[in-house]
Design a protein around this motif. Structure first.
Motif, PDB file in Angstrom:
ATOM      1  N   ARG A 124     -37.351 -14.771 164.324  1.00 54.60           N
ATOM      2  CA  ARG A 124     -38.643 -15.423 164.565  1.00 54.60           C
ATOM      3  C   ARG A 124     -39.746 -14.377 164.584  1.00 54.60           C
ATOM      4  NH1 ARG A 124     -38.107 -18.202 170.123  1.00 54.60           N
ATOM      5  NH2 ARG A 124     -36.819 -16.365 170.554  1.00 54.60           N
ATOM      6  N   TRP A 154     -46.527 -14.339 167.304  1.00 56.10           N
ATOM      7  CA  TRP A 154     -47.556 -15.323 166.976  1.00 56.10           C
ATOM      8  C   TRP A 154     -48.606 -14.790 166.004  1.00 56.10           C
ATOM      9  CZ3 TRP A 154     -45.777 -19.785 167.493  1.00 56.10           C
ATOM     10  CH2 TRP A 154     -45.033 -20.179 168.598  1.00 56.10           C
ATOM     11  N   ARG A 176     -40.446 -11.431 167.003  1.00 55.79           N
ATOM     12  CA  ARG A 176     -40.863 -11.928 168.326  1.00 55.79           C
ATOM     13  C   ARG A 176     -40.336 -11.008 169.424  1.00 55.79           C
ATOM     14  NH1 ARG A 176     -42.142 -17.069 170.803  1.00 55.79           N
ATOM     15  NH2 ARG A 176     -41.278 -17.252 172.907  1.00 55.79           N
ATOM     16  N   HIS A 204     -41.707 -14.915 178.358  1.00 57.22           N
ATOM     17  CA  HIS A 204     -41.759 -15.721 177.141  1.00 57.22           C
ATOM     18  C   HIS A 204     -43.058 -15.449 176.382  1.00 57.22           C
ATOM     19  CE1 HIS A 204     -38.128 -17.892 178.244  1.00 57.22           C
ATOM     20  NE2 HIS A 204     -38.647 -18.180 179.434  1.00 57.22           N
ATOM     21  N   CYS A 214     -45.942 -24.484 172.128  1.00 60.02           N
ATOM     22  CA  CYS A 214     -44.574 -24.517 171.573  1.00 60.02           C
ATOM     23  C   CYS A 214     -43.571 -24.046 172.621  1.00 60.02           C
ATOM     24  CB  CYS A 214     -44.500 -23.656 170.320  1.00 60.02           C
ATOM     25  SG  CYS A 214     -45.614 -24.178 168.999  1.00 60.02           S
ATOM     26  N   GLU A 216     -39.870 -22.731 172.063  1.00 58.06           N
ATOM     27  CA  GLU A 216     -39.522 -21.378 171.627  1.00 58.06           C
ATOM     28  C   GLU A 216     -38.983 -20.526 172.780  1.00 58.06           C
ATOM     29  OE1 GLU A 216     -39.246 -20.490 168.693  1.00 58.06           O
ATOM     30  OE2 GLU A 216     -40.560 -21.766 167.501  1.00 58.06           O
ATOM     31  N   ASP A 254     -35.256 -17.494 173.481  1.00 62.24           N
ATOM     32  CA  ASP A 254     -35.402 -16.185 174.129  1.00 62.24           C
ATOM     33  C   ASP A 254     -34.198 -15.899 175.022  1.00 62.24           C
ATOM     34  OD1 ASP A 254     -37.911 -15.956 172.952  1.00 62.24           O
ATOM     35  OD2 ASP A 254     -39.002 -16.529 174.777  1.00 62.24           O
ATOM     36  N   SER A 293     -43.035 -23.314 163.772  1.00 66.82           N
ATOM     37  CA  SER A 293     -42.512 -23.590 165.110  1.00 66.82           C
ATOM     38  C   SER A 293     -42.645 -25.065 165.449  1.00 66.82           C
ATOM     39  CB  SER A 293     -43.248 -22.740 166.150  1.00 66.82           C
ATOM     40  OG  SER A 293     -42.829 -23.086 167.455  1.00 66.82           O
ATOM     41  N   ARG A 305     -39.989 -27.109 164.363  1.00 64.66           N
ATOM     42  CA  ARG A 305     -38.722 -26.882 165.083  1.00 64.66           C
ATOM     43  C   ARG A 305     -38.669 -27.601 166.428  1.00 64.66           C
ATOM     44  NH1 ARG A 305     -39.380 -21.327 163.174  1.00 64.66           N
ATOM     45  NH2 ARG A 305     -40.235 -20.672 165.186  1.00 64.66           N
ATOM     46  N   TYR A 365     -31.329 -26.866 170.936  1.00 70.04           N
ATOM     47  CA  TYR A 365     -31.206 -25.473 171.382  1.00 70.04           C
ATOM     48  C   TYR A 365     -30.058 -25.320 172.383  1.00 70.04           C
ATOM     49  CZ  TYR A 365     -35.694 -24.943 169.096  1.00 70.04           C
ATOM     50  OH  TYR A 365     -36.695 -24.932 168.159  1.00 70.04           O
TER      51      TYR A 365
END
Length: 349
Positions: free
Chosen positions: A15, A18, A24, A102, A118, A121, A125, A210, A213, A218
């Motif tokens: 990923r 931003w 990420r 995050h 989002c 996401e 993590d 994102s 998604r 998850y």
């Protein structure tokens, strides 16, 4: 027990950040039982939160068995440091605790509308930390058990943990079709969030990818039980069928005077839809922020509302009870105290 502490950063190559400038970032903090001869030092940084002394990068305390691992997910706009109060209490009870910040939704870096919009996401993590455990365990490998893991989330962190248990998001609470006239357009920390979403969908490839998604699963079956502290309205976006399919036991904790995430609207709603959950509503006028640390003088000066409880309430004592309830659930292993096929209004663990 001496409190060990380590921190670092991983990068998720799957990923982008931003800004689409690189992978990420996932900053992490680990609290663990330190060797008896470790030297604890007071943390010198200026903070709104009271924190215990730690033995930074100290050797881990010898043990006959690996320490069980608890993942921690902070509230929206917060940080792993906001759950230090729980981490150190879990360490005293024989666990290691690993929290992350995050990206875009944490006070450890500038706020980003993308990170607040989002929220899904955040769950990857935490899974990343398990996928890449060798990168942060180092010479602690074999001393901390990263194969059978528990999780605790506060507010938006509870939403993140529910995603790991298998809940699937159907919509964003701040998309235009979901907004109520005169209602909030974002959380306390980002009050105009809804106004940013249309332009981000037009201009940001990272955000748009994102957004698509949103309704992905998850689920991470390595999470075997969870504590959900004051789950926010974001949980109302979960599909009913996905909640029925959650098999890991969970304990939902909330204050009776929570205005940010009212118990009846959020915690009770979630409890009624899970087959293996227990619910405890703390009485005495406790609000949403009883789940954040006790405040320093600096914290009281800038945000007294986060650290002020009703008369007669000792936040530290509430934190002790939360840690004891969490440890009881995790030590129980398969959640038998909650039950395999029925909801429970909190039977006592």
């Amino acid at each position: 027990m001496k409190l060990g502490f380590r921190e670092g950063i991983l990068y998720d190559d799957r990923r982008l950040d931003w800004d689409a400038a690189g992978p990420r970032p996932v900053r992490w903090s680990l609290w663990y039982p330190a060797a008896d001869n470790a030297q604890e030092c007071e943390i010198q940084e200026r903070s709104w939160f009271r924190k215990a002394a730690v033995a930074r990068d100290a050797p881990i305390r010898p043990s006959d068995r690996p320490y069980p691992l608890v993942l921690l997910s902070h509230g929206t706009g917060g940080s792993a440091a906001g759950l230090e109060w729980l981490a150190r209490r879990l360490v005293d009870r024989g666990f290691a605790a690993l929290g992350v910040d995050h990206h875009g939704n944490t006070g450890s870096e500038p706020y980003r509308a993308e990170g607040f919009a989002c929220l899904w996401e955040r769950a990857p993590d935490l899974s990343l930390m398990l996928d890449r455990c060798r990168d942060w365990l180092g010479h602690f490998a074999g001393r901390i058990d990263a194969d059978r893991v528990f999780a605790v989330g506060f507010s938006a962190g509870a939403y993140s943990v529910m995603l790991l248990l298998g809940a699937v998001t159907q919509f964003s609470q701040f998309e235009r079709s979901r907004l109520k006239p005169g209602g909030p357009r974002g959380p306390r920390e980002f009050p105009d969030l809804a106004d940013h979403i249309p332009s981000l969908l037009r201009t940001s490839d990272v955000f748009r990818e994102s957004w698509f998604r949103m309704s992905r699963s998850y689920r991470d079956d390595r999470i075997t039980a969870a504590v959900l502290c004051a789950p926010g309205r974001s949980v109302l976006s979960f599909g009913a069928d996905s909640l029925k399919a959650v098999v890991a036991p969970s304990l939902i904790l909330v204050g009776d005077a929570d205005k940010a995430a009212p118990a009846e609207e959020c915690s009770c709603w979630l409890h009624e839809r899970l087959t293996r959950s227990a619910l405890k509503i703390f009485g005495g006028g406790l609000g949403h922020y009883v789940f954040v640390p006790e405040g320093t003088g600096l914290g009281m000066a800038f945000a007294a509302e986060l650290f002020t409880d009703p008369p007669g309430i000792e936040r530290g004592a509430v934190h002790d009870e939360i840690a004891a309830l969490s440890a009881a659930l995790f030590h129980d292993g398969d959640g038998g105290a909650i039950g395999r096929t029925k909801k429970a209004p909190f039977p006592g663990l």
